[in-house]
Design a protein around this motif. Structure first.
Motif, PDB file in Angstrom:
ATOM      1  N   LEU A  65      92.975 104.721  -6.965  1.00  0.00           N
ATOM      2  CA  LEU A  65      93.280 104.161  -8.278  1.00  0.00           C
ATOM      3  C   LEU A  65      92.591 102.824  -8.516  1.00  0.00           C
ATOM      4  O   LEU A  65      92.628 102.295  -9.631  1.00  0.00           O
ATOM      5  N   TYR A  66      91.962 102.290  -7.468  1.00  0.00           N
ATOM      6  CA  TYR A  66      91.331 100.980  -7.583  1.00  0.00           C
ATOM      7  C   TYR A  66      89.840 101.096  -7.901  1.00  0.00           C
ATOM      8  O   TYR A  66      89.148 101.986  -7.397  1.00  0.00           O
ATOM      9  N   THR A  67      89.373 100.156  -8.719  1.00  0.00           N
ATOM     10  CA  THR A  67      87.931 100.044  -8.970  1.00  0.00           C
ATOM     11  C   THR A  67      87.221  99.542  -7.724  1.00  0.00           C
ATOM     12  O   THR A  67      86.137 100.018  -7.372  1.00  0.00           O
ATOM     13  N   GLY A  68      87.824  98.555  -7.059  1.00  0.00           N
ATOM     14  CA  GLY A  68      87.212  97.981  -5.875  1.00  0.00           C
ATOM     15  C   GLY A  68      88.242  97.551  -4.862  1.00  0.00           C
ATOM     16  O   GLY A  68      89.364  97.172  -5.209  1.00  0.00           O
ATOM     17  N   VAL A  69      87.855  97.633  -3.596  1.00  0.00           N
ATOM     18  CA  VAL A  69      88.683  97.162  -2.495  1.00  0.00           C
ATOM     19  C   VAL A  69      87.878  96.086  -1.773  1.00  0.00           C
ATOM     20  O   VAL A  69      86.742  96.325  -1.352  1.00  0.00           O
ATOM     21  N   ILE A  70      88.471  94.901  -1.638  1.00  0.00           N
ATOM     22  CA  ILE A  70      87.772  93.749  -1.088  1.00  0.00           C
ATOM     23  C   ILE A  70      88.377  93.382   0.261  1.00  0.00           C
ATOM     24  O   ILE A  70      89.594  93.199   0.381  1.00  0.00           O
ATOM     25  N   PHE A  71      87.537  93.260   1.264  1.00  0.00           N
ATOM     26  CA  PHE A  71      87.953  92.876   2.617  1.00  0.00           C
ATOM     27  C   PHE A  71      87.473  91.449   2.852  1.00  0.00           C
ATOM     28  O   PHE A  71      86.278  91.171   2.733  1.00  0.00           O
ATOM     29  N   VAL A  72      88.388  90.563   3.206  1.00  0.00           N
ATOM     30  CA  VAL A  72      88.047  89.144   3.229  1.00  0.00           C
ATOM     31  C   VAL A  72      87.488  88.665   4.556  1.00  0.00           C
ATOM     32  O   VAL A  72      86.962  87.551   4.631  1.00  0.00           O
ATOM     33  N   SER A  73      87.588  89.462   5.621  1.00  0.00           N
ATOM     34  CA  SER A  73      87.181  88.998   6.948  1.00  0.00           C
ATOM     35  C   SER A  73      86.962  90.190   7.861  1.00  0.00           C
ATOM     36  O   SER A  73      87.410  91.309   7.558  1.00  0.00           O
ATOM     37  N   LEU A 132      78.725  92.449  -9.700  1.00  0.00           N
ATOM     38  CA  LEU A 132      79.778  93.465  -9.718  1.00  0.00           C
ATOM     39  C   LEU A 132      81.136  92.909 -10.141  1.00  0.00           C
ATOM     40  O   LEU A 132      82.004  93.664 -10.603  1.00  0.00           O
ATOM     41  N   LEU A 133      81.320  91.608 -10.001  1.00  0.00           N
ATOM     42  CA  LEU A 133      82.636  91.028 -10.277  1.00  0.00           C
ATOM     43  C   LEU A 133      82.653  90.150 -11.533  1.00  0.00           C
ATOM     44  O   LEU A 133      83.573  89.356 -11.718  1.00  0.00           O
ATOM     45  N   ALA A 137      87.367  93.129 -16.719  1.00  0.00           N
ATOM     46  CA  ALA A 137      88.577  93.250 -17.537  1.00  0.00           C
ATOM     47  C   ALA A 137      89.152  94.661 -17.434  1.00  0.00           C
ATOM     48  O   ALA A 137      88.422  95.654 -17.529  1.00  0.00           O
ATOM     49  N   GLU A 138      90.481  94.732 -17.194  1.00  0.00           N
ATOM     50  CA  GLU A 138      91.243  95.980 -17.102  1.00  0.00           C
ATOM     51  C   GLU A 138      90.891  96.816 -15.873  1.00  0.00           C
ATOM     52  O   GLU A 138      91.347  97.954 -15.744  1.00  0.00           O
ATOM     53  N   GLN A 139      90.092  96.266 -14.950  1.00  0.00           N
ATOM     54  CA  GLN A 139      89.812  96.961 -13.697  1.00  0.00           C
ATOM     55  C   GLN A 139      90.853  96.548 -12.652  1.00  0.00           C
ATOM     56  O   GLN A 139      91.457  95.489 -12.743  1.00  0.00           O
ATOM     57  N   ARG A 160      89.559  86.712 -15.167  1.00  0.00           N
ATOM     58  CA  ARG A 160      88.529  87.525 -15.820  1.00  0.00           C
ATOM     59  C   ARG A 160      89.097  88.819 -16.385  1.00  0.00           C
ATOM     60  O   ARG A 160      88.345  89.668 -16.876  1.00  0.00           O
ATOM     61  N   GLY A 161      90.401  89.000 -16.278  1.00  0.00           N
ATOM     62  CA  GLY A 161      91.049  90.147 -16.905  1.00  0.00           C
ATOM     63  C   GLY A 161      91.377  91.302 -15.989  1.00  0.00           C
ATOM     64  O   GLY A 161      91.860  92.346 -16.451  1.00  0.00           O
TER      65      GLY A 161
END
Length: 258
Positions: A65-73, A132-133, A137-139, A160-161
């Motif tokens: 369901l996510y547009t993006g998954v971000i891994f911080v480390s 990409l970021l 908005a709405e993502q 940024r929405g």
């Protein structure tokens, strides 16, 4: 004999145990004495912690369901990769996998997750500048991290929405060492330099070793201006900023022995 430009240096390595081996080996190869004193313990959330475990599980089950998954480390990548492998035999389609720094991307690659990262960027600020970021908005985004991490990434994406969720995969705790071990490791022989890659590790060092003048006057190698500012505020007087937190950059910033 191989050149050993760091011969005679005694360097404190503070990475967590599972991340320190490569740095120690490189220092030995270059002639330095590498002294290991991990200043962070990485403690993954377990099934016994029902509320926290189920909160992570629900986010993992909803990955598609996510547009993006971000891994911080790299730790977030390693532990997050294990979660994803447990619940997604095949990666969901259409998700952008994003990593902060090359080391995090490498950890994801080892888990079979091809991730986008900013070449030469090592922090949230660099990733937030990526195209990409910009229009988000709405993502929906999921940030994989440890408990209590920085809020800049989520706050900026929300401004940024975007809708942003966290998966707090682990805790960072301060290891416990005896006063005798601290004395033998840090003070008995003296250190040429200390390698520190996070503000939390720096705080743990001071909690464990105090604010002795001998410690505060030791050369401190840090990966960013942000951590340098923290170190200066805590009383360190000799601070060098490496090009990044990776082993190569941190070791390159060391000054050869006189």
């Amino acid at each position: 004999m191989a050149e050993q430009p760091l011969h005679g240096m005694r360097v404190l390595v503070t990475r967590p145990v599972h991340q320190a081996r490569s740095q120690i080996e490189r220092l030995h190869t270059l002639g330095a004495e590498a002294v290991a004193l991990p200043l962070l313990e990485i403690v993954p959330v377990t099934e016994a912690e029902h509320v926290a475990f189920n909160a992570i599980k629900s986010k993992i089950l909803d990955l598609d369901l996510y547009t993006g998954v971000i891994f911080v480390s790299p730790n977030a990548a390693r532990i997050g990769g294990q979660w994803i492998d447990a619940y997604w035999p095949q990666l969901p389609i259409g998700v952008h996998w994003l990593a902060i720094g090359a080391a995090t991307a490498d950890s994801l690659e080892a888990c079979g997750i091809p991730a986008h990262y900013v070449n030469g960027g090592y922090d949230s600020e660099a990733l937030l500048c990526d195209p990409l970021l910009q229009q988000v908005a709405e993502q929906r985004f999921l940030i994989m991290r440890g408990e209590g991490g920085r809020e800049l990434l989520a706050d900026t994406l929300r401004a940024r929405g975007a809708q942003v969720d966290y998966a707090d995969l682990y805790r960072r705790t301060c290891p416990r060492y005896s006063p005798d071990l601290i004395k033998r490791t840090i003070f008995a022989q003296g250190l040429s330099a200390i390698l520190i890659t996070s503000g939390e590790a720096l705080s743990n060092l001071l909690e464990l070793a105090g604010t002795e003048p001998d410690l505060l006057s030791t050369e401190l190698i840090v990966p960013s201006q942000r951590i340098a500012a923290i170190a200066e505020a805590r009383g360190f007087t000799r601070i060098r900023i490496a090009d990044g937190p990776d082993d190569t950059s941190m070791i390159r910033a060391l000054r050869p022995a006189d």
